[in-house]
Write a protein that holds these residues in place. Structure first.
Motif: not given
Length: 82
Positions: A27-33, A38-41, A46-48
């Motif tokens: 998921l971190a790879q797919e979300a790009g972070f 990171s916090g809730i931004r 959007i990345g998640l």
């Protein structure tokens, strides 16, 4: 309460991720972070959603429902994470 919001968001995302059979790393790879960086931004949300292949509104809707009564929601859902 910001801490409850973070816990609820984490549980919702974990449930969605696990439902797809996806690892945290994937998921971190797919979300790009990077995980835990990171916090809730908006960008995080959007990345998640992108990483999970779902509309961001799905996560937002689940959060809105959970935050109507966070203590009850946590009691009903946290047992699944133990």
């Amino acid at each position: 309460d910001n801490d409850k919001t973070k816990v609820i968001m984490g549980l919702i995302v974990a449930s969605l991720r696990e439902g797809l059979g996806m690892s945290r790393y994937a998921l971190a790879q797919e979300a790009g972070f990077e995980q835990g960086k990171s916090g809730i931004r908006v960008e995080t949300l959007i990345g998640l959603a992108k990483g999970l292949g779902i509309p961001a509104g799905t996560i937002v809707g689940a959060m809105e429902k959970a935050l109507e009564n966070p203590d009850t929601w946590l009691e009903e859902h946290e047992w699944k994470r133990i």
